[in-house]
Write a protein that holds these residues in place. Structure first.
Motif, PDB file in Angstrom:
ATOM      1  N   LEU A 286     -49.058  17.631   2.172  1.00  0.00           N
ATOM      2  CA  LEU A 286     -47.661  17.292   1.925  1.00  0.00           C
ATOM      3  C   LEU A 286     -47.011  16.775   3.203  1.00  0.00           C
TER       4      LEU A 286
ATOM      5  N   PRO B  85     -48.399  21.607 -11.287  1.00  0.00           N
ATOM      6  CA  PRO B  85     -48.115  20.533 -10.321  1.00  0.00           C
ATOM      7  C   PRO B  85     -47.508  21.011  -9.004  1.00  0.00           C
ATOM      8  N   VAL B  86     -46.587  21.971  -9.064  1.00  0.00           N
ATOM      9  CA  VAL B  86     -45.970  22.443  -7.819  1.00  0.00           C
ATOM     10  C   VAL B  86     -46.999  23.169  -6.955  1.00  0.00           C
TER      11      VAL B  86
ATOM     12  N   ARG C 253     -50.166  22.546  -6.816  1.00  0.00           N
ATOM     13  CA  ARG C 253     -51.001  21.504  -6.206  1.00  0.00           C
ATOM     14  C   ARG C 253     -50.268  20.810  -5.058  1.00  0.00           C
ATOM     15  N   THR C 254     -48.956  20.598  -5.234  1.00  0.00           N
ATOM     16  CA  THR C 254     -48.160  19.956  -4.184  1.00  0.00           C
ATOM     17  C   THR C 254     -48.122  20.811  -2.926  1.00  0.00           C
TER      18      THR C 254
END
Length: 405
Positions: free
Chosen positions: A395, A386-387, A389-390
């Motif tokens: 962002l 997830p990080v 992808r973030t």
């Protein structure tokens, strides 16, 4: 922080306050050993180690020593107690609430004797390190003709290789203290730390103090340490023990709310020090000394790197567990590059004058029984954490002013 503390006798005490990088859990007052100063190894190491645990710690020079005014030769033990009361009042006025008293050697005896005068409502707890139960025993460390001082009223002596001028008053005031009786009247939490191999103040002194003290009381053995705590590791050990023990009596009180989600970051002491509060954890972030920080915690970019690294490792481990893969462990090394030179997908950003940065991730997969296909799949999964992808997604950071002044 360098301070001066005024006394009722018309002179000042030189003091230094070690402040935590983050929020102050509570204040402590440290009393140094006989004829030492606030700059003694034990005083510096213990107060700084306590500050790292969130306790603002004040150390000072007793009357006539170091940078403090007054006449050491006439002061005596009673004067040490008066100095502690003046210093404790300064701490209470500045921080409010109760304080922790910490004393080393004769300073330990002094904090025990001073607690009642400072006020039991202002003292949270007391910790001593290598303290004597028999205060007059320190006179045995004096090289000189004490009988002549008794007769003539004053004279020259040597203590620890240093010359001092002592008075009869000094001897009388030092001999007048019955410390076990003082300790027996205290109704405060006490921690007594002592080395069983102390060659200057024998460990039997700790036994006498411990027997005299009322509960709650604790004893910590400083096995292998010398009396002056000349090894930094011994000073750090007892400081960490005292800080952990004192947490029961100096709970963190802050107006900063704990977040229901995300984090709250609040500024602390020092040039860069900040404290990070998550829903259930708190820790300090800082910058290294080479950047002007105090190096008391990870840097912001350390935290950024750690966010990617930890999320990568967690995602790979979770996938391996779900698929039953024989994964022994994952090691992820992450570094940050500020000026990233890259052709291809990011050319447009560079043409627009936007600085391009990069995170470099090296993943080591441990597990001799893993097939090449397993390893390939795990590396593929690493890119889906997830990080990751973030950071590679679109962002946005939205900022607004909070409430308050």
């Amino acid at each position: 922080e360098q301070l001066t503390i005024s006394t009722s006798r018309g002179y000042d005490l030189a003091a230094a306050l070690e402040l935590p990088t983050g929020l102050v859990r509570g204040p402590a007052l440290f009393a140094h050993c006989f004829t030492c100063t606030k700059q003694s190894k034990a005083a510096v190491e213990v107060t700084r180690a306590l500050a790292k645990q969130g306790i603002a710690c004040l150390r000072f020079d007793f009357t006539g020593l170091g940078g403090s005014g007054g006449d050491f030769g006439r002061a005596g033990f009673a004067s040490d107690v008066e100095d502690l009361v003046a210093s404790a009042n300064h701490l209470c006025d500045r921080f409010g609430g109760q304080i922790l008293l910490v004393g080393h050697s004769l300073g330990g005896a002094a904090v025990l004797a001073a607690a009642d005068t400072i006020g039991r409502d202002r003292v949270a707890a007391i910790a001593t390190i290598g303290a004597p139960a028999d205060v007059p025993h320190v006179l045995g460390n004096i090289q000189g003709d004490l009988a002549a001082i008794e007769r003539d009223g004053q004279g020259e002596v040597t203590i620890g290789g240093r010359a001092f001028h002592l008075s009869r008053e000094f001897l009388d005031r030092t001999r007048a203290i019955d410390l076990p009786s003082e300790v027996g009247r205290l109704k405060l939490p006490i921690l007594i730390a002592h080395s069983p191999t102390d060659q200057i103040v024998g460990v039997e002194n700790a036994s006498k103090l411990f027997d005299a003290a009322l509960h709650p009381k604790s004893f910590v053995s400083l096995a292998g340490a010398d009396h002056l705590l000349t090894e930094a590791q011994d000073a750090h050990f007892i400081a960490e023990v005292i800080a952990a023990w004192a947490a029961r009596y100096l709970p963190l009180e802050t107006d900063w709310p704990m977040p229901e989600e995300g984090v709250i970051v609040c500024t602390g002491h020092g040039k860069f020090g900040t404290e990070v509060h998550t829903v259930s954890h708190r820790f300090v972030a800082d910058e290294p000394r080479s950047y002007g920080g105090d190096d008391t915690g990870p840097t912001p970019y350390d935290l950024l790197n750690a966010a990617l690294g930890t999320c990568t490792a967690m995602t790979m481990k979770m996938y391996a567990g779900r698929k039953g893969l024989p994964l022994d462990g994952v090691r992820v090394a992450v570094t940050h590059e500020r000026d990233h030179q890259h052709e291809g997908d990011h050319v447009h950003a560079m043409e627009e004058g936007m600085p391009m940065q990069a995170l470099h991730r090296v993943i080591t997969i441990e597990g001799d029984s893993l097939s090449e296909e397993d390893r390939s799949k795990l590396m593929e999964i690493a890119g889906k954490c997830p990080v990751h992808r973030t950071l590679e997604g679109h962002l946005h950071v939205h900022t607004e002013a909070g409430g308050g002044a």
